[in-house]
Scaffold this active site. Sequence first.
Site, PDB file in Angstrom:
ATOM      1  N   ASN A 178     -10.802   8.093  11.207  1.00 41.13           N
ATOM      2  CA  ASN A 178     -10.397   7.852   9.815  1.00 41.13           C
ATOM      3  C   ASN A 178      -9.143   8.640   9.462  1.00 41.13           C
ATOM      4  OD1 ASN A 178     -12.704   6.395   9.793  1.00 41.13           O
ATOM      5  ND2 ASN A 178     -13.918   7.883   8.660  1.00 41.13           N
ATOM      6  N   ASP A 180      -8.389   9.196   6.249  1.00 45.58           N
ATOM      7  CA  ASP A 180      -8.551   9.493   4.813  1.00 45.58           C
ATOM      8  C   ASP A 180      -8.664  10.980   4.459  1.00 45.58           C
ATOM      9  OD1 ASP A 180     -11.245  10.125   5.475  1.00 45.58           O
ATOM     10  OD2 ASP A 180     -11.945   8.108   4.971  1.00 45.58           O
ATOM     11  N   HIS A 236      -6.480   8.996  14.879  1.00 49.22           N
ATOM     12  CA  HIS A 236      -5.599   7.901  14.437  1.00 49.22           C
ATOM     13  C   HIS A 236      -4.626   8.348  13.341  1.00 49.22           C
ATOM     14  CE1 HIS A 236      -8.539   4.520  15.975  1.00 49.22           C
ATOM     15  NE2 HIS A 236      -7.839   5.074  16.947  1.00 49.22           N
ATOM     16  N   CYS A 265      13.558   7.802   3.911  1.00 48.17           N
ATOM     17  CA  CYS A 265      13.787   9.228   4.183  1.00 48.17           C
ATOM     18  C   CYS A 265      15.093   9.658   3.496  1.00 48.17           C
ATOM     19  CB  CYS A 265      13.903   9.388   5.694  1.00 48.17           C
ATOM     20  SG  CYS A 265      14.132  11.065   6.274  1.00 48.17           S
ATOM     21  N   CYS A 294      17.529  10.706   4.951  1.00 52.84           N
ATOM     22  CA  CYS A 294      18.618  10.223   5.814  1.00 52.84           C
ATOM     23  C   CYS A 294      18.892   8.734   5.593  1.00 52.84           C
ATOM     24  CB  CYS A 294      18.296  10.504   7.289  1.00 52.84           C
ATOM     25  SG  CYS A 294      17.070   9.391   7.998  1.00 52.84           S
ATOM     26  N   THR A 297     -19.038   3.485  13.006  1.00 52.79           N
ATOM     27  CA  THR A 297     -17.933   2.807  13.702  1.00 52.79           C
ATOM     28  C   THR A 297     -18.457   1.562  14.404  1.00 52.79           C
ATOM     29  OG1 THR A 297     -16.147   2.986  15.321  1.00 52.79           O
ATOM     30  CG2 THR A 297     -18.121   4.308  15.771  1.00 52.79           C
ATOM     31  N   ALA A 334     -25.051   5.970   6.382  1.00 51.62           N
ATOM     32  CA  ALA A 334     -24.820   7.320   6.898  1.00 51.62           C
ATOM     33  C   ALA A 334     -25.152   8.389   5.856  1.00 51.62           C
ATOM     34  CB  ALA A 334     -23.369   7.458   7.348  1.00 51.62           C
TER      35      ALA A 334
HETATM   36  C1  BJW Z   1     -21.685   1.957   7.910  1.00 47.46           C
HETATM   37  C2  BJW Z   1     -21.677   2.087   6.559  1.00 47.46           C
HETATM   38  C3  BJW Z   1     -22.443   3.128   6.048  1.00 47.46           C
HETATM   39  C4  BJW Z   1     -20.431   0.448   6.948  1.00 47.46           C
HETATM   40  N1  BJW Z   1     -23.112   3.923   6.878  1.00 47.46           N
HETATM   41  N2  BJW Z   1     -22.310   2.665   8.797  1.00 47.46           N
HETATM   42  C5  BJW Z   1      -9.203  -2.384  26.199  1.00 47.46           C
HETATM   43  C6  BJW Z   1      -9.074  -1.096  26.607  1.00 47.46           C
HETATM   44  C7  BJW Z   1      -8.155  -0.260  25.999  1.00 47.46           C
HETATM   45  C8  BJW Z   1      -7.357  -0.700  24.951  1.00 47.46           C
HETATM   46  C9  BJW Z   1      -7.494  -1.989  24.547  1.00 47.46           C
HETATM   47  C10 BJW Z   1      -8.386  -2.830  25.174  1.00 47.46           C
HETATM   48  N3  BJW Z   1      -8.264  -4.028  24.605  1.00 47.46           N
HETATM   49  C11 BJW Z   1      -7.332  -3.942  23.626  1.00 47.46           C
HETATM   50  C12 BJW Z   1      -6.841  -2.707  23.575  1.00 47.46           C
HETATM   51  C13 BJW Z   1      -5.812  -2.244  22.626  1.00 47.46           C
HETATM   52  C14 BJW Z   1      -6.274  -1.892  21.232  1.00 47.46           C
HETATM   53  C15 BJW Z   1      -7.707  -2.315  20.922  1.00 47.46           C
HETATM   54  O1  BJW Z   1      -8.651  -1.554  21.040  1.00 47.46           O
HETATM   55  N4  BJW Z   1      -7.885  -3.527  20.446  1.00 47.46           N
HETATM   56  C16 BJW Z   1      -9.236  -4.019  20.116  1.00 47.46           C
HETATM   57  C17 BJW Z   1      -9.223  -4.670  18.742  1.00 47.46           C
HETATM   58  C18 BJW Z   1      -9.687  -4.931  21.211  1.00 47.46           C
HETATM   59  N5  BJW Z   1      -6.153  -0.455  21.081  1.00 47.46           N
HETATM   60  C19 BJW Z   1      -4.984   0.094  20.801  1.00 47.46           C
HETATM   61  O2  BJW Z   1      -3.975  -0.571  20.705  1.00 47.46           O
HETATM   62  C20 BJW Z   1      -4.959   1.593  20.668  1.00 47.46           C
HETATM   63  N6  BJW Z   1      -3.947   2.146  21.503  1.00 47.46           N
HETATM   64  C21 BJW Z   1      -4.029   2.094  22.828  1.00 47.46           C
HETATM   65  O3  BJW Z   1      -5.004   1.611  23.406  1.00 47.46           O
HETATM   66  O4  BJW Z   1      -2.943   2.658  23.468  1.00 47.46           O
HETATM   67  C22 BJW Z   1      -2.798   2.389  24.856  1.00 47.46           C
HETATM   68  C23 BJW Z   1      -2.091   1.054  24.960  1.00 47.46           C
HETATM   69  C24 BJW Z   1      -0.788   0.975  24.535  1.00 47.46           C
HETATM   70  C25 BJW Z   1      -0.113  -0.240  24.672  1.00 47.46           C
HETATM   71  C26 BJW Z   1      -0.763  -1.366  25.177  1.00 47.46           C
HETATM   72  C27 BJW Z   1      -2.111  -1.268  25.571  1.00 47.46           C
HETATM   73  C28 BJW Z   1      -2.766  -0.039  25.475  1.00 47.46           C
HETATM   74  C29 BJW Z   1      -4.617   1.982  19.242  1.00 47.46           C
HETATM   75  C30 BJW Z   1      -5.675   1.600  18.271  1.00 47.46           C
HETATM   76  C31 BJW Z   1      -5.236   1.966  16.873  1.00 47.46           C
HETATM   77  C32 BJW Z   1      -6.221   1.502  15.814  1.00 47.46           C
HETATM   78  N7  BJW Z   1      -5.640   1.690  14.533  1.00 47.46           N
HETATM   79  C33 BJW Z   1      -6.440   1.433  13.340  1.00 47.46           C
HETATM   80  C34 BJW Z   1      -5.540   1.660  12.099  1.00 47.46           C
HETATM   81  C35 BJW Z   1      -5.324   3.147  11.897  1.00 47.46           C
HETATM   82  C36 BJW Z   1      -4.430   3.418  10.746  1.00 47.46           C
HETATM   83  C37 BJW Z   1      -5.010   2.984   9.423  1.00 47.46           C
HETATM   84  O5  BJW Z   1      -6.096   3.434   9.031  1.00 47.46           O
HETATM   85  O6  BJW Z   1      -4.337   2.204   8.775  1.00 47.46           O
HETATM   86  O7  BJW Z   1      -7.570   2.298  13.315  1.00 47.46           O
HETATM   87  S1  BJW Z   1      -7.176  -0.202  13.311  1.00 47.46           S
HETATM   88  C38 BJW Z   1      -8.706   0.316  12.614  1.00 47.46           C
HETATM   89  O8  BJW Z   1      -9.796   0.183  13.574  1.00 47.46           O
HETATM   90  C39 BJW Z   1      -8.546   1.819  12.367  1.00 47.46           C
HETATM   91  C40 BJW Z   1      -9.912   2.339  12.699  1.00 47.46           C
HETATM   92  O9  BJW Z   1      -9.851   3.724  12.978  1.00 47.46           O
HETATM   93  C41 BJW Z   1     -10.307   1.492  13.882  1.00 47.46           C
HETATM   94  C42 BJW Z   1     -11.796   1.436  14.139  1.00 47.46           C
HETATM   95  O10 BJW Z   1     -12.480   0.816  13.083  1.00 47.46           O
HETATM   96  P1  BJW Z   1     -13.839   1.462  12.549  1.00 47.46           P
HETATM   97  O11 BJW Z   1     -13.567   2.775  11.963  1.00 47.46           O
HETATM   98  O12 BJW Z   1     -14.858   1.382  13.613  1.00 47.46           O
HETATM   99  O13 BJW Z   1     -14.175   0.469  11.318  1.00 47.46           O
HETATM  100  P2  BJW Z   1     -14.871  -0.971  11.311  1.00 47.46           P
HETATM  101  O14 BJW Z   1     -14.566  -1.586  10.015  1.00 47.46           O
HETATM  102  O15 BJW Z   1     -14.535  -1.739  12.526  1.00 47.46           O
HETATM  103  O16 BJW Z   1     -16.426  -0.631  11.403  1.00 47.46           O
HETATM  104  C43 BJW Z   1     -17.122   0.024  10.354  1.00 47.46           C
HETATM  105  C44 BJW Z   1     -18.550   0.201  10.801  1.00 47.46           C
HETATM  106  O17 BJW Z   1     -19.216   0.988   9.847  1.00 47.46           O
HETATM  107  C45 BJW Z   1     -19.317  -1.131  10.924  1.00 47.46           C
HETATM  108  O18 BJW Z   1     -20.007  -1.143  12.162  1.00 47.46           O
HETATM  109  C46 BJW Z   1     -20.310  -1.069   9.755  1.00 47.46           C
HETATM  110  O19 BJW Z   1     -21.566  -1.657  10.061  1.00 47.46           O
HETATM  111  C47 BJW Z   1     -20.470   0.414   9.567  1.00 47.46           C
HETATM  112  N8  BJW Z   1     -20.796   0.837   8.227  1.00 47.46           N
HETATM  113  N9  BJW Z   1     -20.825   1.090   6.026  1.00 47.46           N
HETATM  114  C48 BJW Z   1     -23.041   3.642   8.239  1.00 47.46           C
HETATM  115  N10 BJW Z   1     -22.499   3.328   4.726  1.00 47.46           N
END
Ligand code: BJW
Length: 242
Positions: free
Chosen positions: A101, A103, A118, A147, A149, A187, A230
């Site tokens: 997160n 936040d 992240h 910026c 600049c 997550t 949570a």
């Molecule tokens: C509750 C609840 C409550 C609700 N109590 N629970 C295979 C291997 C490796 C990499 C890849 C791969 N395939 C693809 C990739 C690349 C890609 C990726 O993973 N893509 C997938 C979509 C397939 N990954 C990347 O690109 C990453 N970089 C990387 O791998 O670098 C190496 C590389 C470089 C170049 C080419 C290839 C590789 C970077 C990932 C960056 C993600 N960025 C974001 C935005 C961050 C900035 C911002 O906030 O604006 O990160 S996207 C978004 O998703 C954010 C989050 O941190 C992230 C994860 O989401 P999260 O937190 O899990 O949220 P949700 O909404 O998905 O889930 C919420 C959960 O909570 C749900 O399950 C609900 O049920 C639950 N919930 N309320 C408990 N009250």
Amino acid sequence: MNFDPSLIEILQDAKSVVVVTGSGISSESGVPTFRGEDGLWKTYRAEELATMQAFISNPELVWEWYDWRRGLISKASPNPAHKIIAEMESRYPEFLLVTQNVDGLHRKAGSKHIVEIHGNIRLVRCMEEGKEFFLEENPLSQLPPTCDCGALLRPAVVWFGEMLPVEALATAQEHIQKADLLITVGTSGVVYPVAHFPMLAKGTGARVIEINMERTPISSIADFTVLGKAGEVLPELWKASL
Ligand code: BJW
């Protein structure tokens, strides 16, 4: 809430703990998640906005999304789940919180041993000079912000296709490899490399506990999945393990 006694024992016996959080932990603080019903902003999905391609083709649109989220986050307070995780630090000899997160609510709740893998939404980076600084203006008076600049500023967060901060990733991996317990909270377990962390922990013999409202890909390898909010599950689980 009734918990399996072996789940409580795992929490009581652990010495080296890593907690991995996602956006679900902040949903009870009023910060939207990325996927599911909550995950849309206007008609866009996170995958369409959190990329460099999106930013280059329409920086104003991407900044509008971030400005909206910065506004929500600035008004949000930590909930009981953030607070319990902050308390956990003093109980376990080895502890690391890895949050996806941006936040800042974990820090607000008092967590100190934390890796924001992240980035942080209050930080911005100059597209020309690469320097990073906190931009506190909220809402922003100019979209997209620039910026001194003259170059564009971007949010200092990790977008799809970008590398995670090297040091943060190394710290997380080192702790996971020596952990005897990894707990995921709120997550979906679909975004890599963090989605791989539970598997990494299992590979070195750690137990995995998942807390989520629904089952996820993590559930198939977790020793225990506790379904629920949570902010309700964590305080109960913590109390039961004291
Ligand atoms: C509750 C609840 C409550 C609700 N109590 N629970 C295979 C291997 C490796 C990499 C890849 C791969 N395939 C693809 C990739 C690349 C890609 C990726 O993973 N893509 C997938 C979509 C397939 N990954 C990347 O690109 C990453 N970089 C990387 O791998 O670098 C190496 C590389 C470089 C170049 C080419 C290839 C590789 C970077 C990932 C960056 C993600 N960025 C974001 C935005 C961050 C900035 C911002 O906030 O604006 O990160 S996207 C978004 O998703 C954010 C989050 O941190 C992230 C994860 O989401 P999260 O937190 O899990 O949220 P949700 O909404 O998905 O889930 C919420 C959960 O909570 C749900 O399950 C609900 O049920 C639950 N919930 N309320 C408990 N009250």
